[in-house]
Design a protein around this motif. Structure first.
Motif, short mmCIF file in Angstrom:
data_model
loop_
_atom_site.label_atom_id
_atom_site.label_comp_id
_atom_site.label_asym_id
_atom_site.label_seq_id
_atom_site.Cartn_x
_atom_site.Cartn_y
_atom_site.Cartn_z
N GLN A 165 -44.52 -42.96 38.04
CA GLN A 165 -43.13 -42.55 38.17
C GLN A 165 -42.96 -41.54 39.31
OE1 GLN A 165 -42.88 -41.24 34.14
NE2 GLN A 165 -42.23 -43.23 33.36
N LEU A 166 -43.98 -40.73 39.53
CA LEU A 166 -43.94 -39.77 40.63
C LEU A 166 -44.12 -40.45 41.98
CD1 LEU A 166 -45.99 -36.86 39.04
CD2 LEU A 166 -43.52 -36.92 39.44
N ALA A 167 -44.48 -41.73 41.97
CA ALA A 167 -44.61 -42.50 43.21
C ALA A 167 -43.29 -43.15 43.62
CB ALA A 167 -45.69 -43.58 43.05
N TRP A 168 -42.24 -42.97 42.84
CA TRP A 168 -40.91 -43.49 43.17
C TRP A 168 -40.52 -43.06 44.58
CZ3 TRP A 168 -36.09 -40.32 42.48
CH2 TRP A 168 -34.92 -41.07 42.76
N ASP A 169 -40.04 -43.99 45.37
CA ASP A 169 -39.75 -43.69 46.77
C ASP A 169 -38.55 -42.77 46.95
OD1 ASP A 169 -37.71 -45.47 46.19
OD2 ASP A 169 -38.43 -47.05 47.54
N GLY A 170 -37.75 -42.57 45.92
CA GLY A 170 -36.61 -41.67 46.04
C GLY A 170 -36.98 -40.21 46.14
N TRP A 171 -38.20 -39.85 45.70
CA TRP A 171 -38.59 -38.44 45.73
C TRP A 171 -38.59 -37.87 47.15
CZ3 TRP A 171 -38.01 -35.88 41.59
CH2 TRP A 171 -38.32 -36.41 40.33
N GLU A 172 -38.86 -38.71 48.15
CA GLU A 172 -38.91 -38.20 49.52
C GLU A 172 -37.56 -37.69 50.00
OE1 GLU A 172 -38.84 -41.49 52.73
OE2 GLU A 172 -39.76 -42.46 50.98
N HIS A 173 -36.49 -38.04 49.29
CA HIS A 173 -35.16 -37.58 49.67
C HIS A 173 -34.66 -36.42 48.79
CE1 HIS A 173 -34.83 -41.03 52.32
NE2 HIS A 173 -35.19 -41.82 51.34
N ALA A 216 -21.18 -43.14 42.78
CA ALA A 216 -20.70 -42.12 41.86
C ALA A 216 -19.71 -41.17 42.54
CB ALA A 216 -21.87 -41.33 41.28
N MET A 217 -19.91 -40.95 43.84
CA MET A 217 -19.04 -40.04 44.58
C MET A 217 -17.81 -40.74 45.15
SD MET A 217 -20.50 -37.05 44.40
CE MET A 217 -21.08 -37.51 42.77
N ASP A 218 -17.79 -42.06 45.12
CA ASP A 218 -16.71 -42.82 45.74
C ASP A 218 -15.37 -42.47 45.11
OD1 ASP A 218 -15.57 -44.71 47.48
OD2 ASP A 218 -15.61 -46.23 45.90
N GLY A 219 -14.43 -42.06 45.94
CA GLY A 219 -13.09 -41.74 45.45
C GLY A 219 -12.97 -40.38 44.80
N GLN A 220 -14.05 -39.60 44.77
CA GLN A 220 -14.02 -38.28 44.16
C GLN A 220 -14.12 -37.21 45.24
OE1 GLN A 220 -16.40 -37.53 40.62
NE2 GLN A 220 -16.91 -39.70 40.48
N ASP A 221 -13.79 -35.99 44.85
CA ASP A 221 -14.01 -34.87 45.76
C ASP A 221 -15.50 -34.73 46.02
OD1 ASP A 221 -11.30 -34.33 45.77
OD2 ASP A 221 -11.43 -32.86 44.15
N ALA A 222 -15.87 -34.35 47.23
CA ALA A 222 -17.27 -34.22 47.61
C ALA A 222 -17.99 -33.24 46.71
CB ALA A 222 -17.38 -33.79 49.06
N ARG A 223 -19.20 -33.61 46.30
CA ARG A 223 -20.07 -32.74 45.52
C ARG A 223 -21.50 -32.93 46.00
NH1 ARG A 223 -18.75 -32.15 39.21
NH2 ARG A 223 -20.19 -30.44 39.65
N ILE A 224 -22.31 -31.92 45.79
CA ILE A 224 -23.69 -31.95 46.27
C ILE A 224 -24.56 -32.72 45.28
CG2 ILE A 224 -25.68 -30.54 46.86
CD1 ILE A 224 -23.67 -28.29 47.53
N THR A 225 -25.28 -33.71 45.78
CA THR A 225 -26.23 -34.45 44.96
C THR A 225 -27.63 -33.92 45.24
OG1 THR A 225 -26.88 -36.22 46.51
CG2 THR A 225 -24.76 -36.46 45.38
N ALA A 226 -28.59 -34.43 44.50
CA ALA A 226 -29.97 -34.01 44.70
C ALA A 226 -30.60 -34.65 45.93
CB ALA A 226 -30.80 -34.34 43.46
N ARG A 227 -30.00 -35.71 46.45
CA ARG A 227 -30.61 -36.49 47.53
C ARG A 227 -30.04 -36.08 48.89
NH1 ARG A 227 -32.91 -42.08 45.97
NH2 ARG A 227 -32.89 -42.26 48.25
N THR A 228 -30.93 -35.79 49.82
CA THR A 228 -30.50 -35.41 51.17
C THR A 228 -29.83 -36.57 51.89
OG1 THR A 228 -32.72 -35.91 51.99
CG2 THR A 228 -32.27 -33.63 51.40
#
Length: 455
Positions: free
Chosen positions: A125-133, A366-378
């Motif tokens: 699970q720690l090898a998930w490629d999303g962690w790099e972001h 998830a952010m589409d059509g909403q006010d901008a918010r900070i996500t965990a992903r760069t």
């Protein structure tokens, strides 16, 4: 069903007839997964509920069907007080029941981990490629004692806001970036020359609640070189806490802040309104102030000229390099984490769903059509925050140096003790005495002096 994690994707052996476990019950070979969140259509966090039901579930099911996996995902909504949601979730996990994917406040992670309700992510699970972001600092929102227990999906950061018009009137630079606490006090003294202006609003006392701790004490402690918990013990009375309480004394004993505002039940909201009206010079707050309070169109205290009238700066350490880890600047962040239920019948498939929910595509949706918010992903922030320089500032410059509250069961009581310490100083108690009173109470809360660092 036989499932294995390979290179960030799930390779599925088609033994679906063998699928079983809680919630299946039909013998039709369909794997069943459940997502929970404290969100409900038409109520609390309605946008999150709609995203899960209308985007995540159908798309994930379609994606899995294309791979030959029959999966049915359901959503377990909730719209209650956070503590009620926490209690129900804990009881479910304690009983070996509950949804497969659970949304937790990051502050609960350690408590749930200590209780054995959730388990660390494994190597696959720690090898998930999303962690790099997801920056290392942000990952710690899901961390406890060196392990990661889930995937953070949204976060925030604390900064110093300042009113550019008041700064210009006081002869201060409108591109202000203080590099020490003395720089903040010096700006406050200059602002004090203006009529009917509160130079500095630093949340203090118990009426402000967790805002005192999160916006005030904790980032200042990090700036003095010591987080409230070092991973093993709680910080007691000593030079770091006395320095923080000393700053409160300088602000409120030195006529740079309004002590009465700190005692009002709606004091924080009033400070927002006064800042919007140009009656507060410097305000320590989270990015919520920018996007939820001062927003020109949807804010609770809207500023039509917000984008040009409001400045923002990183919170400096006591002196350059004096912050925890030798940092020049610090911040505090909060946010939510999605975790797996260790009692789930389909752990590999559940992680596939968890990873899917935290993919770039999903978070953008998830952010589409909403006010901008900070996500965990760069990579997502680069897109969804592109039109908001302030939130981009937090994502790019603040999050890499941020800290998080200790995710421990004792924290709420410790937080209250810190609030009470600031209240004493604001009322005139000297910082050393307030720090000793704090430590006396802390000893009882954490179960003895051996749990207090270096004191």
């Amino acid at each position: 069903m036989r499932v294995s994690w390979v290179g960030g994707a799930v390779a599925v052996g088609l033994l679906l007839a063998g699928c079983g476990g809680a919630g299946d019950g039909t013998g039709d070979g369909t794997a069943r997964l459940t997502i929970s969140a404290n969100a409900v259509a038409g109520g609390k966090n309605a946008e999150e509920a709609a995203w899960i039901e209308e985007w995540v579930i159908p798309r994930f099911e379609q994606e899995q069907a294309a791979r030959g996996v029959e999966v049915s995902v359901s959503f377990e909504p909730s719209g209650v007080d956070d503590e009620q949601y926490k209690t129900k979730t804990a009881l479910d996990l304690q009983a070996g029941a509950g949804p497969d994917i659970i949304t937790l406040d990051g502050i609960w992670v350690g408590e749930f981990a200590q209780a054995g309700y959730i388990e660390p992510l494994d190597a696959a699970q720690l090898a998930w490629d999303g962690w790099e972001h997801i920056p290392e600092a942000v990952r710690q929102l899901a961390g406890f004692e060196g392990e990661l227990y889930g995937i953070p999906w949204g976060t925030d950061g604390r900064v110093l806001y300042y009113h550019k018009g008041l700064f210009a009137e006081a002869g201060l630079p409108t591109d202000w970036q203080p590099r020490s606490w003395e720089d903040i006090l010096a700006a406050g003294r200059a602002l004090a020359a203006l009529d009917e202006v509160i130079p500095i609003q630093l949340n203090g006392g118990t009426a402000m609640g967790e805002a005192t701790t999160m916006q005030g004490v904790l980032p200042l402690l990090a700036g003095a070189g010591a987080p409230i918990h070092d991973g093993a013990r709680w910080l007691g009375a000593g030079p770091e806490l006395e320095a923080v309480l000393g700053l409160y004394a300088d602000v409120y004993g030195g006529g740079l802040g309004d002590p009465l505002l700190q005692q009002e039940a709606q004091g924080r909201d009033k400070s927002f309104q006064r800042f919007a009206e140009g009656r507060v010079g410097i305000l320590a707050e989270g990015d919520y102030l920018w996007r939820g309070v001062l927003d020109p169109y949807s804010g609770t205290a809207p500023m039509a000229d917000r984008d040009t009238a409001v400045g923002y700066a990183k919170i400096p350490a006591l002196t350059p390099g004096a912050g925890a880890g030798g940092q020049d600047f610090v911040s505090m962040s909060g946010g939510s984490v999605r975790v797996l239920n260790p009692a789930g019948d389909h752990p590999e498939l559940a992680f596939e769903l968890l990873a899917f929910m935290n993919s770039a595509e999903a978070l953008q949706a998830a952010m589409d059509g909403q006010d901008a918010r900070i996500t965990a992903r760069t990579d997502v922030n680069e897109i969804v925050l592109a039109g908001d320089p302030m939130l981009s500032f937090v994502a790019d410059e603040v999050l890499p140096l941020t800290f998080y509250r200790p995710p421990l069961a004792e924290y709420p009581q410790v937080s209250l003790l810190l609030q009470e310490a600031t209240a004493r100083v604001i009322s005139g108690t000297d910082p050393a005495t307030a720090a000793r009173t704090y430590q006396d109470a802390l000893t009882e809360v954490v179960g003895g002096a051996e749990h207090i660092a270096g004191r």
